[in-house]
Scaffold this motif. Structure first.
Motif, PDB file in Angstrom:
ATOM      1  N   TYR A 108       0.893  -1.135   0.725  1.00 14.38           N
ATOM      2  CA  TYR A 108      -0.288   0.119   0.206  1.00 14.38           C
ATOM      3  C   TYR A 108       0.677   1.076   0.164  1.00 14.38           C
ATOM      4  N   SER A 109       0.382   2.346  -0.748  1.00 13.49           N
ATOM      5  CA  SER A 109       1.126   3.576  -0.202  1.00 13.49           C
ATOM      6  C   SER A 109       0.585   4.222   0.905  1.00 13.49           C
ATOM      7  N   GLU A 110       1.150   5.184   1.470  1.00 11.77           N
ATOM      8  CA  GLU A 110       1.121   5.471   2.512  1.00 11.77           C
ATOM      9  C   GLU A 110      -0.150   7.293   2.537  1.00 11.77           C
ATOM     10  N   ASN A 111       0.081   7.078   1.094  1.00  8.35           N
ATOM     11  CA  ASN A 111      -1.302   8.912   0.517  1.00  8.35           C
ATOM     12  C   ASN A 111      -2.192   7.754  -0.189  1.00  8.35           C
ATOM     13  N   ASP A 112      -2.285   6.421  -0.136  1.00 10.98           N
ATOM     14  CA  ASP A 112      -2.935   5.774  -1.495  1.00 10.98           C
ATOM     15  C   ASP A 112      -5.102   6.243  -0.289  1.00 10.98           C
ATOM     16  N   TRP A 113      -5.907   6.072  -1.940  1.00  6.19           N
ATOM     17  CA  TRP A 113      -6.993   5.506  -1.319  1.00  6.19           C
ATOM     18  C   TRP A 113      -7.404   4.618  -0.368  1.00  6.19           C
ATOM     19  N   VAL A 133       0.337 -13.796   5.218  1.00  4.02           N
ATOM     20  CA  VAL A 133       0.274 -12.103   4.789  1.00  4.02           C
ATOM     21  C   VAL A 133       1.411 -11.240   5.092  1.00  4.02           C
ATOM     22  N   GLN A 134       1.954 -10.204   4.270  1.00  4.61           N
ATOM     23  CA  GLN A 134       3.022  -9.736   4.604  1.00  4.61           C
ATOM     24  C   GLN A 134       2.736  -8.397   3.947  1.00  4.61           C
ATOM     25  N   ARG A 135       2.480  -7.162   5.329  1.00  2.00           N
ATOM     26  CA  ARG A 135       2.242  -6.042   4.607  1.00  2.00           C
ATOM     27  C   ARG A 135       3.115  -5.070   4.724  1.00  2.00           C
ATOM     28  N   ILE A 136       2.861  -4.079   4.080  1.00  2.00           N
ATOM     29  CA  ILE A 136       4.314  -2.788   3.881  1.00  2.00           C
ATOM     30  C   ILE A 136       3.408  -1.925   3.558  1.00  2.00           C
ATOM     31  N   THR A 137       3.960  -0.614   3.257  1.00  2.00           N
ATOM     32  CA  THR A 137       2.861   0.650   2.858  1.00  2.00           C
ATOM     33  C   THR A 137       4.647   1.524   2.691  1.00  2.00           C
ATOM     34  N   LEU A 138       4.681   2.335   1.410  1.00  2.00           N
ATOM     35  CA  LEU A 138       5.104   2.587   0.965  1.00  2.00           C
ATOM     36  C   LEU A 138       5.051   4.231   1.011  1.00  2.00           C
ATOM     37  N   PRO A 139       6.097   4.681   2.201  1.00  2.00           N
ATOM     38  CA  PRO A 139       6.443   6.650   3.055  1.00  2.00           C
ATOM     39  C   PRO A 139       5.535   6.935   1.332  1.00  2.00           C
ATOM     40  N   ARG A 140       4.827   8.305   1.648  1.00  2.00           N
ATOM     41  CA  ARG A 140       5.452   9.621   0.651  1.00  2.00           C
ATOM     42  C   ARG A 140       4.999   9.005  -0.960  1.00  2.00           C
ATOM     43  N   THR A 141       3.969   7.865  -0.742  1.00  2.00           N
ATOM     44  CA  THR A 141       3.271   7.401  -1.803  1.00  2.00           C
ATOM     45  C   THR A 141       2.242   7.716  -2.551  1.00  2.00           C
ATOM     46  N   GLY A 142       1.831   8.404  -3.252  1.00  2.00           N
ATOM     47  CA  GLY A 142       0.310   8.747  -3.855  1.00  2.00           C
ATOM     48  C   GLY A 142      -0.397   6.686  -4.187  1.00  2.00           C
ATOM     49  N   HIS A 143      -1.614   6.819  -4.928  1.00  2.00           N
ATOM     50  CA  HIS A 143      -1.882   5.752  -5.009  1.00  2.00           C
ATOM     51  C   HIS A 143      -0.755   5.067  -6.468  1.00  2.00           C
ATOM     52  N   PHE A 144      -0.474   5.870  -7.154  1.00  2.00           N
ATOM     53  CA  PHE A 144       0.712   4.884  -8.302  1.00  2.00           C
ATOM     54  C   PHE A 144       1.586   4.780  -7.881  1.00  2.00           C
ATOM     55  N   SER A 145       2.027   3.381  -7.319  1.00  2.00           N
ATOM     56  CA  SER A 145       3.057   3.163  -6.282  1.00  2.00           C
ATOM     57  C   SER A 145       4.536   3.225  -7.610  1.00  2.00           C
ATOM     58  N   THR A 146       3.478   2.343  -8.023  1.00  2.00           N
ATOM     59  CA  THR A 146       5.040   1.870  -9.397  1.00  2.00           C
ATOM     60  C   THR A 146       5.378   3.155 -10.530  1.00  2.00           C
ATOM     61  N   PRO A 147       4.528   4.247 -10.884  1.00  2.00           N
ATOM     62  CA  PRO A 147       6.007   5.678 -11.958  1.00  2.00           C
ATOM     63  C   PRO A 147       6.302   5.803 -11.007  1.00  2.00           C
ATOM     64  N   ASP A 199      11.458   0.628  -4.817  1.00  2.00           N
ATOM     65  CA  ASP A 199      11.092   0.002  -4.380  1.00  2.00           C
ATOM     66  C   ASP A 199       9.676  -0.972  -4.348  1.00  2.00           C
ATOM     67  N   ILE A 200       9.616  -0.339  -5.560  1.00  2.00           N
ATOM     68  CA  ILE A 200       8.936  -1.784  -6.384  1.00  2.00           C
ATOM     69  C   ILE A 200       9.565  -3.329  -6.550  1.00  2.00           C
ATOM     70  N   ALA A 201      10.383  -2.752  -7.439  1.00  2.00           N
ATOM     71  CA  ALA A 201      10.856  -4.333  -8.003  1.00  2.00           C
ATOM     72  C   ALA A 201      12.180  -4.765  -6.835  1.00  2.00           C
ATOM     73  N   ARG A 202      12.373  -4.109  -5.664  1.00  2.00           N
ATOM     74  CA  ARG A 202      12.533  -4.339  -4.661  1.00  2.00           C
ATOM     75  C   ARG A 202      12.064  -5.890  -3.901  1.00  2.00           C
ATOM     76  N   ILE A 203      10.151  -4.943  -3.520  1.00  2.00           N
ATOM     77  CA  ILE A 203       9.514  -6.140  -3.005  1.00  2.00           C
ATOM     78  C   ILE A 203       8.909  -7.553  -3.980  1.00  2.00           C
ATOM     79  N   LEU A 204       8.957  -7.182  -5.104  1.00  2.00           N
ATOM     80  CA  LEU A 204       8.885  -8.476  -6.235  1.00  2.00           C
ATOM     81  C   LEU A 204      10.235  -8.801  -5.775  1.00  2.00           C
TER      82      LEU A 204
END
Length: 91
Positions: free
Chosen positions: A40-45, A61-75, A80-85
């Motif tokens: 999830y992103s910190e500033n997601d909907w 389940v493992q939960r990860i929240t990306l800080p300072r990120t909106g809904h479109f975390s991949t771009p 970070d997304i590559a590392r998580i994957l």
């Protein structure tokens, strides 16, 4: 306002048409036996209660929240997304 192809209104219309399918999919979450990484992103909907409901429906389940990120975390945070994957694939 629903826009034609390429506009965010068209995307919204597609999402609204898919909502029933999302609800049906949630009913299947307890049957998922594979490990799941929720990102999830910190500033997601999505709200904390919805995130909790999804996580609690899954067995492994493992939960990860990306800080300072909106809904479109991949771009916004591609490294970070590559590392998580990669970490999830090697677990």
């Amino acid at each position: 306002m629903v826009q034609g192809r390429g506009g965010t209104g068209g995307l919204a219309a597609l999402i609204f048409r898919s909502l029933k399918g999302f609800d049906r999919a949630r009913e299947r979450y307890p049957r998922v036996s594979a490990p799941v990484t929720l990102v999830y992103s910190e500033n997601d909907w999505s709200r904390a209660a919805e995130r909790d409901r999804v996580a609690n429906a899954l067995a492994d389940v493992q939960r990860i929240t990306l800080p300072r990120t909106g809904h479109f975390s991949t771009p916004e945070r591609p490294d970070d997304i590559a590392r998580i994957l990669l970490e999830a694939a090697s677990a």
